[in-house]
Every structure is written in structure tokens, then in C-alpha cells.
Design an enzyme around this catalytic site. Structure first.
Site, PDB file in Angstrom:
ATOM      1  N   GLY A  10       0.825  -1.223   0.000  1.00 13.76           N
ATOM      2  CA  GLY A  10       0.000   0.000   0.000  1.00 13.76           C
ATOM      3  C   GLY A  10       0.847   1.256   0.000  1.00 13.76           C
ATOM      4  O   GLY A  10       0.517   2.249   0.635  1.00 13.76           O
ATOM      5  N   ALA A  13       2.845   2.874  -5.203  1.00 18.75           N
ATOM      6  CA  ALA A  13       2.581   1.945  -6.308  1.00 18.75           C
ATOM      7  C   ALA A  13       1.266   1.202  -6.097  1.00 18.75           C
ATOM      8  O   ALA A  13       0.438   1.107  -7.020  1.00 18.75           O
ATOM      9  CB  ALA A  13       3.735   0.962  -6.440  1.00 18.75           C
ATOM     10  N   VAL A  44       9.530   8.406   0.670  1.00 16.64           N
ATOM     11  CA  VAL A  44      10.064   9.491  -0.157  1.00 16.64           C
ATOM     12  C   VAL A  44       9.456   9.292  -1.552  1.00 16.64           C
ATOM     13  O   VAL A  44       8.685   8.375  -1.763  1.00 16.64           O
ATOM     14  CB  VAL A  44      11.602   9.506  -0.209  1.00 16.64           C
ATOM     15  CG1 VAL A  44      12.192  10.074   1.045  1.00 16.64           C
ATOM     16  CG2 VAL A  44      12.145   8.123  -0.483  1.00 16.64           C
ATOM     17  N   LYS A  75       6.251  22.059 -10.014  1.00 11.33           N
ATOM     18  CA  LYS A  75       7.609  21.773 -10.483  1.00 11.33           C
ATOM     19  C   LYS A  75       7.676  22.109 -11.975  1.00 11.33           C
ATOM     20  O   LYS A  75       7.086  21.409 -12.794  1.00 11.33           O
ATOM     21  CB  LYS A  75       7.919  20.280 -10.261  1.00 11.33           C
ATOM     22  CG  LYS A  75       9.230  19.841 -10.896  1.00 11.33           C
ATOM     23  CD  LYS A  75       9.492  18.360 -10.649  1.00 11.33           C
ATOM     24  CE  LYS A  75      10.705  17.906 -11.445  1.00 11.33           C
ATOM     25  NZ  LYS A  75      10.913  16.451 -11.361  1.00 11.33           N
TER      26      LYS A  75
HETATM   27  P1  FAD Z   1       6.925   1.181  -0.785  1.00 12.89           P
HETATM   28  O1  FAD Z   1       6.613   2.594  -0.545  1.00 12.89           O
HETATM   29  O2  FAD Z   1       8.131   0.595  -0.137  1.00 12.89           O
HETATM   30  O3  FAD Z   1       5.642   0.357  -0.340  1.00 12.89           O
HETATM   31  C1  FAD Z   1       5.708  -1.034  -0.079  1.00 12.89           C
HETATM   32  C2  FAD Z   1       4.391  -1.479   0.511  1.00 12.89           C
HETATM   33  O4  FAD Z   1       4.405  -2.904   0.605  1.00 12.89           O
HETATM   34  C3  FAD Z   1       4.110  -0.942   1.909  1.00 12.89           C
HETATM   35  O5  FAD Z   1       2.758  -0.567   2.007  1.00 12.89           O
HETATM   36  C4  FAD Z   1       4.363  -2.170   2.807  1.00 12.89           C
HETATM   37  O6  FAD Z   1       3.580  -2.144   3.978  1.00 12.89           O
HETATM   38  C5  FAD Z   1       3.917  -3.273   1.861  1.00 12.89           C
HETATM   39  N1  FAD Z   1       4.451  -4.597   2.204  1.00 12.89           N
HETATM   40  C6  FAD Z   1       5.737  -5.009   2.143  1.00 12.89           C
HETATM   41  N2  FAD Z   1       5.823  -6.289   2.573  1.00 12.89           N
HETATM   42  C7  FAD Z   1       4.559  -6.678   2.890  1.00 12.89           C
HETATM   43  C8  FAD Z   1       3.981  -7.870   3.390  1.00 12.89           C
HETATM   44  N3  FAD Z   1       4.715  -8.959   3.673  1.00 12.89           N
HETATM   45  N4  FAD Z   1       2.650  -7.912   3.606  1.00 12.89           N
HETATM   46  C9  FAD Z   1       1.877  -6.837   3.320  1.00 12.89           C
HETATM   47  N5  FAD Z   1       2.363  -5.677   2.847  1.00 12.89           N
HETATM   48  C10 FAD Z   1       3.681  -5.613   2.646  1.00 12.89           C
HETATM   49  N6  FAD Z   1      10.019   8.615  -7.243  1.00 12.89           N
HETATM   50  C11 FAD Z   1       9.621   9.727  -7.876  1.00 12.89           C
HETATM   51  O7  FAD Z   1       8.782   9.652  -8.770  1.00 12.89           O
HETATM   52  N7  FAD Z   1      10.126  10.940  -7.528  1.00 12.89           N
HETATM   53  C12 FAD Z   1      11.073  11.092  -6.582  1.00 12.89           C
HETATM   54  O8  FAD Z   1      11.474  12.211  -6.291  1.00 12.89           O
HETATM   55  C13 FAD Z   1      11.554   9.925  -5.948  1.00 12.89           C
HETATM   56  N8  FAD Z   1      12.516  10.007  -5.017  1.00 12.89           N
HETATM   57  C14 FAD Z   1      12.958   8.854  -4.434  1.00 12.89           C
HETATM   58  C15 FAD Z   1      14.021   8.917  -3.520  1.00 12.89           C
HETATM   59  C16 FAD Z   1      14.518   7.745  -2.946  1.00 12.89           C
HETATM   60  C17 FAD Z   1      15.679   7.814  -2.008  1.00 12.89           C
HETATM   61  C18 FAD Z   1      13.912   6.503  -3.259  1.00 12.89           C
HETATM   62  C19 FAD Z   1      14.416   5.224  -2.642  1.00 12.89           C
HETATM   63  C20 FAD Z   1      12.856   6.441  -4.130  1.00 12.89           C
HETATM   64  C21 FAD Z   1      12.387   7.600  -4.742  1.00 12.89           C
HETATM   65  N9  FAD Z   1      11.355   7.556  -5.669  1.00 12.89           N
HETATM   66  C22 FAD Z   1      10.969   8.685  -6.305  1.00 12.89           C
HETATM   67  C23 FAD Z   1      10.652   6.304  -5.944  1.00 12.89           C
HETATM   68  C24 FAD Z   1       9.344   6.270  -5.163  1.00 12.89           C
HETATM   69  O9  FAD Z   1       9.603   6.468  -3.803  1.00 12.89           O
HETATM   70  C25 FAD Z   1       8.663   4.954  -5.348  1.00 12.89           C
HETATM   71  O10 FAD Z   1       8.595   4.666  -6.696  1.00 12.89           O
HETATM   72  C26 FAD Z   1       7.266   4.988  -4.789  1.00 12.89           C
HETATM   73  O11 FAD Z   1       7.232   5.496  -3.501  1.00 12.89           O
HETATM   74  C27 FAD Z   1       6.649   3.650  -4.812  1.00 12.89           C
HETATM   75  O12 FAD Z   1       7.084   2.862  -3.782  1.00 12.89           O
HETATM   76  P2  FAD Z   1       6.393   1.452  -3.657  1.00 12.89           P
HETATM   77  O13 FAD Z   1       4.943   1.641  -3.446  1.00 12.89           O
HETATM   78  O14 FAD Z   1       6.837   0.601  -4.785  1.00 12.89           O
HETATM   79  O15 FAD Z   1       7.083   0.822  -2.356  1.00 12.89           O
END
Ligand code: FAD
Length: 512
Positions: A10, A13, A44, A75
Site C-alpha cells: 500500500g 505503487a 520518499v 515543479k
Molecule cells: P513502498 O513505498 O516501499 O511500499 C511497499 C508497501 O508494501 C508498503 O505498504 C508495505 O507495507 C507493503 N508490504 C511489504 N511487505 C509486505 C507484506 N509482507 N505484507 C503486506 N504488505 C507488505 N520517485 C519519484 O517519482 N520521484 C522522486 O522524487 C523519488 N525520489 C525517491 C528517492 C529515494 C531515495 C527513493 C528510494 C525512491 C524515490 N522515488 C521517487 C521512488 C518512489 O519512492 C517509489 O517509486 C514509490 O514510492 C513507490 O514505492 P512502492 O509503493 O513501490 O514501495
């Protein structure tokens, strides 16, 4: 017919995917999203691409409603500071180059340009708005550029025709919460629990995910949005991962949330400042800045990086908590395997230098809908999806490597090593070409990756990588129209700077 989708995760993505699937398919598909309270989001990811507008418009969301709720700001581009090591700056805006007699204004600038005016401020209009910290909207809400306003409706990145002049900064956690409200109001089943086990059938396809307290969740299609953990695509299905660390070695970041000294002094751009062993982002949100230092731990320790970051943006504010993040840079060979599609950090991540994380998510969701499977899961369509996703990520990789290769700095071990490090073969050819001609749509990375030739030119020229000579044909063309166009940009810029409110003033009115 495929009926049910289970999204694990959640973060941005997970909730972007859940919202989009509901906007696209409404009740014709059941969507369940499970997220763990024990595993926090990356937290972030606050700067975006201008094309994110297609996403919000597709959902039918109005900027005036969602932006203030997500602490958002504007931006107009990225300001690169100190990439020559001399404290100077240039912009990479969201603005195509104007054409005169078949040649871009960047070509004309090389031939005619007034060297006392920087290239970016001569050929782009919005760089003046950035310098003056203007909002792209008048106080009555109208956009400074005519003909670009109004909702794009249910359109996708494939249909992008015009270049919209701005993207957003926002608080990633608030966006996830806002979209969670949108998605659950449209029927997404929200389960807060930890997925402990992923159950596969005899063919190795995922049949269920087992949660700690809510039993098993079954589905036809599983979306892995578990972030860098990649619990389904990697841990369960064992998909190969291609690391990019040979060409993009930054593998860590340290982030701080910093109150602005003067809250009203709000920039309408992301700043990327070159540092001793990497670079630092500054992302202005409505009431604070997000700052972070992206670095390679081969060249600086996390403690030193935190010290350098604090000294740069928050001296004396030891009370602000630093968030240290390990980054896995690269992509899975395939983001779609069997009945599992990885979206977000679980699929791919290049470092955040051009804010492409959320763009990758948007692109993946749109492509998922375009390649949406039936119960037979056509292998050809899955391969086509994987090709597109892989191509887009690889193109961004090339574009980012260009930043380090073309940068003029070599004053620290980190920047010295950047000059001798490997680079993708395609980029080597492109940089060689750029020594004689500016790159165009034919000579930049050939597959869709979100960047157009103007971006490649803004970066090569901004970083000081110029063709040896201007284009020879320009010597034989009448320069009058090009000179008039440079003068028009200067006059339009002055008019806009005088007419537009400051970025903060406009957003304060929106937040009222
Ligand atoms: P996460 O935010 O890590 O979410 C993972 C989810 O999975 C969480 O809800 C967690 O609870 C869940 N989960 C994990 N394991 C389990 C489990 N076993 N059971 C149930 N749930 C689980 N993107 C941009 O477009 N602009 C930016 O400026 C930018 N800056 C960034 C800077 C940094 C340093 C980084 C690392 C990334 C940056 N990004 C940026 C990328 C952006 O942060 C991600 O693409 C975006 O936040 C999506 O993250 P995510 O949802 O894939 O993962």
C-alpha cells in the site's frame, strides 16, 4: 474471464494501481489491496513528471482539490546546481524547443547565441519563471500558457501530444492516503495485515497470499507492490534481477524533512545539487522542504553523508530525524511472470535524479491495462509488456548515466571515478554523435522512456557537452527569424514574470 486482482503493498505503487484499475474497470473487476502496518512505506518520492497529469485526469481528480490535501507544490523542471563544481546552475524544464526553419533554437543558440545569457534562459521560457519563483497559474486559476489547460480525460501517456509545462511535488504518504480514500470509495477491499506466505499451485502460479489474521486472499492476478522486498516477483517466483550498479553506483540515500527558513520562499522546481560523493535533492512542499543526499557508500559512509547533508540544509537542527535508505538499483529481467506483475520499487528503480519512480508506476499501470489478460494469460502479450517496461527503464538508465558522464566535475574521488566508469554502449555512441550534432528524436535512446530530445539537449548543453561547431547549414540561412524568436522568448518571459503570482502566493490561495 479474469475477475479478481490482489495487490500486495500500500505504498504509492499499490494505491496508484488500485485507483487506476477501479477508474478503468469499475465493478467489472474485484480489487483487494493488502498492506502491512509493520512494514513502512519508503516515504520518499515527492517529485514527478509533467505527464503524471494524465494519471490524475484519468481518475477524474481536480488539481485544486487533491494538490492542497497532499501538501503539494509545482515543479517547472529541475535546477542542476554545482554540476560544474563552480556553484553555477542550469535548468532542465518541461518545455520543448521551438523550431525555426527546421532547426531547434538550441541549434540556433550555438550559432547566434548571446554568450552572456545562459543557453537555458535563452531558448526556454519557463526557466525565467523558475528564476523568479513564479506559479505557472494566475490567481484566477488560469495557466500561463494558452491552449494547454483543461482535463485530458481518460487519456494515456501514448496519447501525449503537447508538452504540459509543469509537474508536482507532493508528500508521498499523503498521496497514498488520498488515493486509498479514492479507491476504497470505489469498492477496493482494503486489508491491513502482513502477508506471511505466498501459495503457488502445481504450475508455480500464485493462487493465494496467506495473511496473519485475515486468512488466505485468492485472486486471478497478483500485483507485487511490496517495494524493494519484491516478495512475490523475486522471493516467490525467483525472477532474475539486473543490477545497474556498474553504471549507476549510488546505492544509498539519507533524507530529512526540513522546515523552510522563510515559508513563503517557495521554489517551483526541484533542485539537484552535486555533492562530494553524489547529489542532493531539494523538493519544496507547501510547508517544508524535502531534502536528501543520494550517494555511493564506496565513497562516503552514511554518517558522513548525513553530516554533509545536515551542514548543507539544516545546520543546528539536530532534532530533525534522518531517514537512511538503501536503494536497489536495477530492474527485474521480467516484471510480469506467470500471473504476477510487479509495479513500483519491486519492479525497477533507477536512482531518483530525474524523479522517474512515479512515472515508471504510471507507465506500468497503463501498460497493464493495455495488455490486460484473460484467463489464458497470452504469453506473447506478457512478453510484449515486459519488453516495453524493460525498454523504458533502460532508456532512463542511459539518460541518467549521461548526467555523470557529461558533468564537468572531477574534483573528488567520486567524480573522478564517474569519468572512467563503464557506460551503456548505446550511450557511448550517442555521446560521440553529440560531439558533432545536437541529438534529435532519431538519435536519442530509441524506445519510449518518457524523455524527448529536448531533455537530452538541455542536459548535454547544460552540463557543458557541446558539439564542436554549430550546424554548418545555419551559416547559409537567414538568421532574422531565429533572432526574432530569441527576442520573443525574452519579452514573453518578462511579461509572464510580471503577471504571475509567486508560487507560494498561488498555493496559499489554493490552501485557504
Ligand atoms: P513502498 O513505498 O516501499 O511500499 C511497499 C508497501 O508494501 C508498503 O505498504 C508495505 O507495507 C507493503 N508490504 C511489504 N511487505 C509486505 C507484506 N509482507 N505484507 C503486506 N504488505 C507488505 N520517485 C519519484 O517519482 N520521484 C522522486 O522524487 C523519488 N525520489 C525517491 C528517492 C529515494 C531515495 C527513493 C528510494 C525512491 C524515490 N522515488 C521517487 C521512488 C518512489 O519512492 C517509489 O517509486 C514509490 O514510492 C513507490 O514505492 P512502492 O509503493 O513501490 O514501495
Amino acid at each position: 474471464m479474469l475477475r479478481s486482482v490482489v495487490i500486495v503493498g500500500g505504498g504509492t505503487a499499490g494505491w496508484m494501481t488500485a485507483s487506476y484499475l477501479k477508474a478503468a474497470f469499475a465493478d467489472r473487476i474485484d480489487v483487494t489491496l493488502v498492506e502491512s502496518e509493520a512494514v513502512s512505506r519508503i516515504g520518499v518520492g515527492e517529485a514527478t513528471f509533467s505527464t503524471v497529469r494524465h494519471f490524475f485526469d484519468y481518475l477524474g481528480l481536480d488539481e485544486a482539490d487533491w494538490l492542497p490535501k497532499c501538501a503539494g507544490g509545482y515543479k517547472l523542471g529541475i535546477r542542476f546546481e554545482n554540476w560544474h563544481g563552480d556553484g553555477g546552475h542550469f535548468y532542465h524544464p518541461f518545455e520543448r524547443l521551438r523550431m525555426v526553419d527546421g532547426f531547434s533554437l538550441a541549434d540556433w543558440w550555438l550559432e547566434l547565441g548571446d554568450r552572456s545569457r545562459p543557453m537555458d534562459r535563452s531558448v526556454f521560457l519557463t526557466t525565467a519563471l523558475s528564476e523568479a519563483k513564479r506559479s505557472p497559474r494566475m490567481l484566477d486559476g488560469s495557466l500561463f500558457a494558452s491552449g494547454l489547460d483543461g482535463s485530458l480525460g481518460r487519456s494515456t501517456l501514448d496519447e501525449q501530444r503537447a508538452q504540459f509545462p509543469y509537474a508536482y511535488h507532493f508528500d508521498a504518504d499523503r498521496v497514498a492516503k488520498y488515493l486509498a480514500g479514492y479507491a476504497t470509495a470505489r469498492g477496493v477491499k482494503h486489508v491491513i495485515d502482513n502477508v506471511q506466505q505466498v501459495v503457488q499451485d502445481e504450475r508455480g502460479w500464485i493462487s493465494q497470499v496467506q495473511t496473519a489474521e485475515h486468512g488466505a486472499l485468492s485472486g486471478d492476478l497478483f500485483i507485487d507492490c511490496t517495494g524493494f522486498r519484491a516478495m512475490l516477483i523475486s522471493k516467490t517466483l525467483g525472477t532474475a534481477f539486473q543490477s545497474f550498479e556498474d553504471v549507476l553506483p549510488n546505492n544509498r540515500a539519507v533524507a530529512l524533512r526540513v522546515p523552510r527558513e522563510t515559508e513563503t520562499d517557495m521554489a517551483p522546481y526541484t533542485t539537484a545539487t552535486a555533492m562530494k560523493a553524489g547529489w542532493m535533492w531539494t523538493i519544496p512542499l507547501f510547508r517544508r522542504n524535502g531534502n536528501g543526499y543520494v550517494y555511493s557508500d564506496q565513497f562516503i559512509s552514511p554518517e558522513e553523508a548525513e553530516r554533509e547533508l545536515r551542514a548543507a540544509v539544516a545546520p543546528g537542527r539536530d532534532d530533525l530525524e534522518a531517514n537512511h535508505i538503501r536503494m536497489r538499483i536495477g530492474r527485474h529481467q521480467d516484471s510480469w511472470v506467470k500471473n504476477c506483475v510487479a509495479i513500483g520499487l519491486s519492479s525497477a528503480f533507477v536512482e531518483p535524479l530525474e524523479s522517474t519512480g512515479i512515472f515508471f508506476i504510471q507507465h506500468a499501470i497503463e501498460q497493464l491495462v493495455k495488455h490486460f489478460p484473460d484467463e489464458h494469460f497470452d504469453e506473447g502479450q506478457i512478453a510484449a509488456y515486459n519488453r516495453r517496461i524493460g525498454n523504458a527503464v533502460d532508456g532512463v538508465k542511459e539518460f541518467l548515466v549521461l548526467h555523470y558522464k557529461a558533468a564537468r566535475r572531477d574534483d573528488t574521488p567520486y567524480w573522478k571515478e564517474a569519468k572512467v566508469r563503464d557506460m551503456p554502449e548505446g550511450l557511448r555512441e550517442r555521446l560521440a554523435l553529440a560531439e558533432s550534432r545536437l541529438l534529435d528524436e532519431e538519435t536519442i535512446y530509441p524506445h519510449y522512456h518518457g524523455f524527448e530530445s529536448y531533455s537530452w539537449n538541455a542536459m548535454t548543453l547544460g552540463l557543458g557537452h557541446r558539439p564542436r561547431t554549430p550546424h554548418p547549414a545555419l551559416k547559409h540561412l537567414d538568421p532574422a527569424r531565429a533572432r526574432a524568436e530569441f527576442a520573443r522568448i525574452e519579452a514573453q518571459a518578462a511579461e509572464m514574470v510580471a503577471a504571475l503570482p509567486s508560487c507560494h502566493e498561488y498555493l496559499a490561495a489554493l490552501n485557504d
